[in-house]
Design an enzyme around this catalytic site. Structure first.
Site, PDB file in Angstrom:
ATOM      1  N   GLY A  45       0.832  -1.198   0.000  1.00 24.12           N
ATOM      2  CA  GLY A  45       0.000   0.000   0.000  1.00 24.12           C
ATOM      3  C   GLY A  45       0.860   1.238   0.000  1.00 24.12           C
ATOM      4  O   GLY A  45       2.020   1.201   0.434  1.00 24.12           O
ATOM      5  N   GLN A  50       2.672  10.042   1.423  1.00 22.53           N
ATOM      6  CA  GLN A  50       3.991   9.404   1.391  1.00 22.53           C
ATOM      7  C   GLN A  50       4.816   9.823   0.184  1.00 22.53           C
ATOM      8  O   GLN A  50       6.029   9.593   0.151  1.00 22.53           O
ATOM      9  CB  GLN A  50       3.856   7.879   1.400  1.00 22.53           C
ATOM     10  CG  GLN A  50       3.326   7.330   2.721  1.00 22.53           C
ATOM     11  CD  GLN A  50       3.264   5.827   2.692  1.00 22.53           C
ATOM     12  OE1 GLN A  50       2.292   5.243   2.217  1.00 22.53           O
ATOM     13  NE2 GLN A  50       4.300   5.180   3.182  1.00 22.53           N
ATOM     14  N   CYS A  88       6.036  -0.045   7.197  1.00 21.15           N
ATOM     15  CA  CYS A  88       5.610   1.104   6.394  1.00 21.15           C
ATOM     16  C   CYS A  88       6.776   1.544   5.534  1.00 21.15           C
ATOM     17  O   CYS A  88       7.905   1.621   6.025  1.00 21.15           O
ATOM     18  CB  CYS A  88       5.176   2.237   7.330  1.00 21.15           C
ATOM     19  SG  CYS A  88       4.655   3.728   6.466  1.00 21.15           S
ATOM     20  N   LEU A  89       6.504   1.849   4.279  1.00 18.32           N
ATOM     21  CA  LEU A  89       7.574   2.270   3.374  1.00 18.32           C
ATOM     22  C   LEU A  89       8.225   3.582   3.839  1.00 18.32           C
ATOM     23  O   LEU A  89       9.366   3.858   3.474  1.00 18.32           O
ATOM     24  CB  LEU A  89       7.042   2.418   1.947  1.00 18.32           C
ATOM     25  CG  LEU A  89       6.561   1.126   1.282  1.00 18.32           C
ATOM     26  CD1 LEU A  89       5.937   1.422  -0.075  1.00 18.32           C
ATOM     27  CD2 LEU A  89       7.692   0.114   1.142  1.00 18.32           C
ATOM     28  N   HIS A 130      -4.254   1.111   7.857  1.00 14.36           N
ATOM     29  CA  HIS A 130      -2.906   1.711   7.848  1.00 14.36           C
ATOM     30  C   HIS A 130      -2.849   2.883   6.852  1.00 14.36           C
ATOM     31  O   HIS A 130      -2.374   3.969   7.187  1.00 14.36           O
ATOM     32  CB  HIS A 130      -1.888   0.621   7.472  1.00 14.36           C
ATOM     33  CG  HIS A 130      -0.476   1.091   7.384  1.00 14.36           C
ATOM     34  ND1 HIS A 130       0.512   0.645   8.232  1.00 14.36           N
ATOM     35  CD2 HIS A 130       0.132   1.966   6.537  1.00 14.36           C
ATOM     36  CE1 HIS A 130       1.654   1.247   7.913  1.00 14.36           C
ATOM     37  NE2 HIS A 130       1.446   2.045   6.878  1.00 14.36           N
ATOM     38  N   GLU A 131      -3.363   2.646   5.636  1.00 10.29           N
ATOM     39  CA  GLU A 131      -3.303   3.705   4.610  1.00 10.29           C
ATOM     40  C   GLU A 131      -4.231   4.854   4.966  1.00 10.29           C
ATOM     41  O   GLU A 131      -3.891   6.022   4.750  1.00 10.29           O
ATOM     42  CB  GLU A 131      -3.640   3.149   3.218  1.00 10.29           C
ATOM     43  CG  GLU A 131      -2.716   2.047   2.712  1.00 10.29           C
ATOM     44  CD  GLU A 131      -1.231   2.344   2.854  1.00 10.29           C
ATOM     45  OE1 GLU A 131      -0.830   3.524   2.789  1.00 10.29           O
ATOM     46  OE2 GLU A 131      -0.462   1.393   3.071  1.00 10.29           O
ATOM     47  N   HIS A 134      -2.650   7.321   7.250  1.00 14.91           N
ATOM     48  CA  HIS A 134      -1.719   8.247   6.588  1.00 14.91           C
ATOM     49  C   HIS A 134      -2.419   9.536   6.167  1.00 14.91           C
ATOM     50  O   HIS A 134      -1.811  10.615   6.170  1.00 14.91           O
ATOM     51  CB  HIS A 134      -1.113   7.598   5.335  1.00 14.91           C
ATOM     52  CG  HIS A 134       0.099   6.752   5.594  1.00 14.91           C
ATOM     53  ND1 HIS A 134       1.254   7.254   6.135  1.00 14.91           N
ATOM     54  CD2 HIS A 134       0.350   5.437   5.360  1.00 14.91           C
ATOM     55  CE1 HIS A 134       2.163   6.283   6.230  1.00 14.91           C
ATOM     56  NE2 HIS A 134       1.637   5.168   5.773  1.00 14.91           N
TER      57      HIS A 134
HETATM   58 CO    CO Z   1       2.585   3.296   5.667  1.00 16.51          CO
END
Ligand code: CO
Length: 164
Positions: A45, A50, A88-89, A130-131, A134
């Site tokens: 995701g 991000q 998380c990226l 999670h997304e 953000h």
């Molecule tokens: Co993330």
């Protein structure tokens, strides 16, 4: 096009994003590039903040054969609180357990402008939650236990300083 992913400490990750007012060609292009960026980084995701775009949209591919492009989502939470490991990226090199509700119902606009309603559990529920966080400037490390947070404190500081 592959975007540079914002890393823990960068302010775009902490801003509450605003709704997408119109699905323009530019928005569609950003979503497509976000999918490419997500695959390139081997994530499941990626949310617009991000990549430094504070708009309420994210992309998800949990490997179920569906690439979801999610615009202006609304989310409802259901079920027991369960603990699962997340990464998380934007917080590279760290994985920690997070407690979240088991299930969600999510309503969003897809890239074709169609309203989609989905109920999800397991990995898809996690990814949606999670997304979604953000978009409100929330990172999963905000939700881990104080002990876990202390353990990764130095690593987070290093990330924020750009030393990793
Ligand atoms: Co993330």
């Amino acid at each position: 096009m592959i975007y540079e992913i914002k890393i823990y400490g960068e302010e775009e990750l902490r801003i509450k994003s605003t709704e997408v007012e119109e699905i323009t060609p530019e928005i569609l292009e950003i979503l497509e590039n976000m999918v490419e960026t997500m695959y390139n980084a081997k994530g499941v995701g990626l949310a617009a903040p991000q990549i430094g775009v504070n708009k309420r949209m994210f992309v998800i591919d949990i490997g179920d054969g569906v690439v979801r492009k999610v615009i202006n989502p609304k989310i409802e939470y259901f079920g027991d609180i369960i603990e699962c490991e997340e990464g998380c990226l934007s917080v590279p090199g760290i994985h920690k357990n997070v407690k979240r509700p088991e299930k969600v119902k999510i309503t969003y606009t897809n890239e074709k402008g169609i309203t989609v309603v989905e109920e999800a559990d397991e990995l898809l529920s996690r990814a949606f939650q999670h997304e979604y966080d953000h978009l409100d400037g929330i990172l999963y490390v905000d939700k881990i236990s104080p002990v876990a947070k202390r353990l990764i404190g130095k690593k987070l500081q290093a990330l924020a300083k750009g030393n990793i």
